[in-house]
Design an enzyme around this catalytic site. Structure first.
Site, PDB file in Angstrom:
ATOM      1  N   ASP A   1       0.850  -1.211   0.000  1.00 23.43           N
ATOM      2  CA  ASP A   1       0.000   0.000   0.000  1.00 23.43           C
ATOM      3  C   ASP A   1       0.875   1.246   0.000  1.00 23.43           C
ATOM      4  O   ASP A   1       2.047   1.200   0.359  1.00 23.43           O
ATOM      5  CB  ASP A   1      -0.912  -0.021   1.241  1.00 23.43           C
ATOM      6  CG  ASP A   1      -2.091   0.914   1.094  1.00 23.43           C
ATOM      7  OD1 ASP A   1      -2.297   1.478   0.004  1.00 23.43           O
ATOM      8  OD2 ASP A   1      -2.826   1.093   2.094  1.00 23.43           O
TER       9      ASP A   1
ATOM     10  N   HIS B   1     -10.249  -1.474  -7.180  1.00 25.51           N
ATOM     11  CA  HIS B   1     -10.049  -0.326  -6.276  1.00 25.51           C
ATOM     12  C   HIS B   1      -9.154   0.761  -6.880  1.00 25.51           C
ATOM     13  O   HIS B   1      -9.477   1.949  -6.809  1.00 25.51           O
ATOM     14  CB  HIS B   1      -9.466  -0.844  -4.959  1.00 25.51           C
ATOM     15  CG  HIS B   1      -9.167   0.212  -3.958  1.00 25.51           C
ATOM     16  ND1 HIS B   1     -10.127   1.054  -3.444  1.00 25.51           N
ATOM     17  CD2 HIS B   1      -7.995   0.580  -3.361  1.00 25.51           C
ATOM     18  CE1 HIS B   1      -9.565   1.888  -2.578  1.00 25.51           C
ATOM     19  NE2 HIS B   1      -8.275   1.624  -2.512  1.00 25.51           N
TER      20      HIS B   1
HETATM   21  C1  HEM Z   1      -4.507   2.503  -3.726  1.00 28.83           C
HETATM   22  C2  HEM Z   1      -5.908  -0.596  -0.274  1.00 28.83           C
HETATM   23  C3  HEM Z   1      -9.037   2.692   1.415  1.00 28.83           C
HETATM   24  C4  HEM Z   1      -7.904   5.635  -2.230  1.00 28.83           C
HETATM   25  C5  HEM Z   1      -4.606   1.387  -2.923  1.00 28.83           C
HETATM   26  C6  HEM Z   1      -3.809   0.196  -3.058  1.00 28.83           C
HETATM   27  C7  HEM Z   1      -4.198  -0.659  -2.095  1.00 28.83           C
HETATM   28  C8  HEM Z   1      -5.237  -0.020  -1.335  1.00 28.83           C
HETATM   29  C9  HEM Z   1      -3.658  -2.058  -1.825  1.00 28.83           C
HETATM   30  C10 HEM Z   1      -2.751  -0.067  -4.152  1.00 28.83           C
HETATM   31  C11 HEM Z   1      -1.380   0.381  -3.785  1.00 28.83           C
HETATM   32  C12 HEM Z   1      -1.130   1.854  -3.929  1.00 28.83           C
HETATM   33  O1  HEM Z   1      -1.095   2.402  -5.036  1.00 28.83           O
HETATM   34  O2  HEM Z   1      -0.973   2.475  -2.876  1.00 28.83           O
HETATM   35  C13 HEM Z   1      -6.890   0.032   0.473  1.00 28.83           C
HETATM   36  C14 HEM Z   1      -7.571  -0.567   1.587  1.00 28.83           C
HETATM   37  C15 HEM Z   1      -8.444   0.358   2.073  1.00 28.83           C
HETATM   38  C16 HEM Z   1      -8.320   1.537   1.242  1.00 28.83           C
HETATM   39  C17 HEM Z   1      -7.353  -1.992   2.075  1.00 28.83           C
HETATM   40  C18 HEM Z   1      -9.394   0.282   3.228  1.00 28.83           C
HETATM   41  C19 HEM Z   1      -9.182  -0.464   4.289  1.00 28.83           C
HETATM   42  C20 HEM Z   1      -9.040   3.762   0.551  1.00 28.83           C
HETATM   43  C21 HEM Z   1      -9.890   4.914   0.663  1.00 28.83           C
HETATM   44  C22 HEM Z   1      -9.597   5.729  -0.389  1.00 28.83           C
HETATM   45  C23 HEM Z   1      -8.526   5.097  -1.138  1.00 28.83           C
HETATM   46  C24 HEM Z   1     -10.936   5.161   1.762  1.00 28.83           C
HETATM   47  C25 HEM Z   1     -10.217   7.051  -0.759  1.00 28.83           C
HETATM   48  C26 HEM Z   1     -11.530   7.260  -0.759  1.00 28.83           C
HETATM   49  C27 HEM Z   1      -6.852   5.062  -2.905  1.00 28.83           C
HETATM   50  C28 HEM Z   1      -6.114   5.720  -3.984  1.00 28.83           C
HETATM   51  C29 HEM Z   1      -5.154   4.812  -4.423  1.00 28.83           C
HETATM   52  C30 HEM Z   1      -5.302   3.619  -3.594  1.00 28.83           C
HETATM   53  C31 HEM Z   1      -6.329   7.131  -4.511  1.00 28.83           C
HETATM   54  C32 HEM Z   1      -4.119   5.023  -5.510  1.00 28.83           C
HETATM   55  C33 HEM Z   1      -4.679   4.642  -6.858  1.00 28.83           C
HETATM   56  C34 HEM Z   1      -3.666   4.917  -7.965  1.00 28.83           C
HETATM   57  O3  HEM Z   1      -3.190   6.035  -8.027  1.00 28.83           O
HETATM   58  O4  HEM Z   1      -3.362   3.999  -8.718  1.00 28.83           O
HETATM   59  N1  HEM Z   1      -5.467   1.225  -1.871  1.00 28.83           N
HETATM   60  N2  HEM Z   1      -7.369   1.293   0.286  1.00 28.83           N
HETATM   61  N3  HEM Z   1      -8.227   3.898  -0.549  1.00 28.83           N
HETATM   62  N4  HEM Z   1      -6.328   3.804  -2.700  1.00 28.83           N
HETATM   63 FE1  HEM Z   1      -6.902   2.543  -1.247  1.00 28.83          FE
END
Ligand code: HEM
Length: 485
Positions: free
Chosen positions: A194, A341
């Site tokens: 993450d 996601h």
């Molecule tokens: C990317 C997990 C909650 C927004 C990611 C990634 C993972 C992840 C594994 C891919 C790795 C990375 O690029 O950092 C989770 C989990 C969540 C969660 C398990 C809840 C427990 C959220 C929330 C938001 C969010 C609440 C916003 C509303 C994003 C964004 C990215 C991302 C903007 C980057 C996407 C990109 O630029 O490719 N998340 N996330 N995430 N997540 Fe989450």
């Protein structure tokens, strides 16, 4: 109209543009004691020198990187620097208590996250009572060593006279995060790497990794009052062409959206195991006999290593973990489901160029809670014991909550029609909600399988795996703004 002064990163709190180096992090949520606002302002003056600026946070990371290189040259393990980082942010109620009474120009911030919970899709019965009490602010302390962290927290408590008759703050609640052990460090509790994709900020180089296919965002997408902020502050003239007013003290601050997110890990894992993907010749990859890894990767849009499924659709490839050069150019779901996601939260080439700049956020979350126990794994259910609760303390920064976090959750993750892939071709199936954080109906996804004929059969999710337990909208002011009080 006078142009804003060039950005001085000494004025910006370190978590915003650089991130505080951490293995452990404490979020101390407080209220300013009734009748003690002036005492609090006095104590704040003693606290300000402890705040880690962006410059200091950068130096800390540089020292770690150089130390690692040096240690590698000598073939030695690198002892982690134990330094701690400190930041502070205030809710609307906190700003008012501090004397910043004028409207900052963001209704979501003015009203607080509790008032927004319904639009975000939260079930308020899941919210911890502490987040309904009216929090005034949060002091963040980060460190690589837990003793150093606790010592710093004690030092801060002393500054605010905790334990004395004339104490100026009271603790509402404290949440503790820590990176997961060993090889899982940097991975959230479902097991995925993450914090990989961050926007780079123009002339700051904020991105952990910048995206070669994406232009850096203007400073104002993250900082209030800089070019790219909808409510630009121009010292001496705070009215923008759009008529939004930002008070001049808001310059170089940023909105911090905090989310306390519980994750149901055994349930998530059991779902992946119980739903072999249709139409895929199994085993799709060595070590993934049931296709559970593939399904998980398709729900997230990245494999556990971080490798994007858009670049390596059928098997994980850790060498691709940090790759950002993908655009979802394939307008079907064969490589990456529309609802994955990362596609939902950064649709890249699914929207016209430049269309996502104001939607970018900088994320600074940390995992909390213990590892899944053998008993939970056996039962395929999370324990009811609160001590075993685990999840993500999600933090993100932006200059406009209605463009950033709120929009992303409500209009992208919870919106089954986003990204707008079906507009030009009615035969393309509706994407569905974000399977990780989306709320809404139907709780199903059409693009689960890379076999597109099979993928026309929607895959139903049994239940939510991420439960919002609370949160708040904060404002993280610049150092000069804090000093002005
Ligand atoms: C990317 C997990 C909650 C927004 C990611 C990634 C993972 C992840 C594994 C891919 C790795 C990375 O690029 O950092 C989770 C989990 C969540 C969660 C398990 C809840 C427990 C959220 C929330 C938001 C969010 C609440 C916003 C509303 C994003 C964004 C990215 C991302 C903007 C980057 C996407 C990109 O630029 O490719 N998340 N996330 N995430 N997540 Fe989450």
């Amino acid at each position: 109209m006078a142009a804003p002064r060039p950005l001085d990163i000494n004025n910006v709190q370190g978590d915003i543009l650089e991130g505080l180096g951490k293995k452990h992090q404490s979020f101390f949520f407080f209220r300013i004691k009734a009748g003690q606002a002036s005492g609090f302002r006095d104590d704040l003056r003693s606290f300000i020198p402890l705040i880690t600026t962006t410059t200091e946070a950068k130096k800390f990371h540089q020292a770690i990187n150089e130390g690692k290189k040096e240690a590698a040259k000598q073939g030695k393990p690198f002892p982690l620097i134990e330094n701690s980082g400190v930041n502070i942010a205030f809710s609307k109620k906190g700003l008012v208590a501090l004397g910043f009474t004028d409207d900052i120009g963001d209704p979501l911030f003015e009203n607080g996250m509790l008032a927004d919970a319904n639009d975000l899709g939260d079930d308020l019965t899941d919210w911890d009572a502490d987040f309904k009490k009216g929090i005034h602010g949060v002091i963040t302390v980060a460190a690589n060593n837990n003793n150093v962290l606790e010592r710093t927290v004690d030092r801060i408590k002393k500054i605010f006279r905790v334990g004395q008759k004339d104490v100026t703050i009271e603790e509402v609640t404290r949440l503790l995060g820590q990176t997961r052990p060993g090889a899982e460090s940097g991975h959230e509790h479902f097991g995925f790497n993450d914090g990989l994709s961050q926007p780079a900020v123009q002339n700051v180089d904020a991105g952990v990794i910048s995206e070669p296919l994406e232009k850096p965002v203007r400073q104002g997408v993250i900082l209030l009052g800089r070019e790219g902020d909808d409510g630009l502050v121009v010292p001496g003239d705070s009215t923008t062409p759009k008529g939004i007013k930002r008070p001049s003290w808001a310059l170089d601050g940023s909105f911090l959206a905090f989310r306390y997110l519980k994750q149901l890990v055994p349930e998530f894992d059991a779902f992946l195991e119980a739903n072999p993907l249709k139409g895929v010749p199994f085993p799709p990859a060595p070590g993934d006999p049931t296709g559970a890894e593939l399904l998980g990767a398709r729900l997230v849009g990245r494999w556990k290593s971080g490798a994007p499924v858009d670049l390596t659709p059928m098997r994980d490839n850790p060498a691709f973990a940090h790759r950002q050069d993908f655009r979802f150019d394939q307008k079907n779901q064969e490589r990456c489901p529309f609802a994955a996601h990362v596609r939902k939260t950064n649709p890249r080439g699914d929207l016209p160029p430049g269309g996502t700049e104001v939607r970018r956020i900088i994320r600074r979350g940390i995992a909390f809670g213990p590892e899944v126990t053998d008993e939970e794994r056996k039962q395929k259910r999370s324990s009811n014991d609160e001590k075993l609760e685990r999840g993500l303390l999600f933090v993100c920064y932006q200059s406009n909550l209605g463009n950033g976090f709120h929009f992303m959750q409500q209009s992208w993750a919870n919106n089954k029609n986003f990204p707008p892939t079906t507009q030009s071709d009615p035969n393309v199936p509706t994407p569905g909600i974000d399977p990780i954080i989306g709320v809404g109906t139907p709780r199903s996804m059409v693009g689960a399988s890379p076999d597109l004929s099979a993928s026309n059969q929607p895959l139903d999710f049994t239940a939510k795996w991420v439960i919002p337990r609370g949160g708040e909208y904060f404002f993280s002011p610049s150092i000069p703004a804090l000093k002005s009080k």
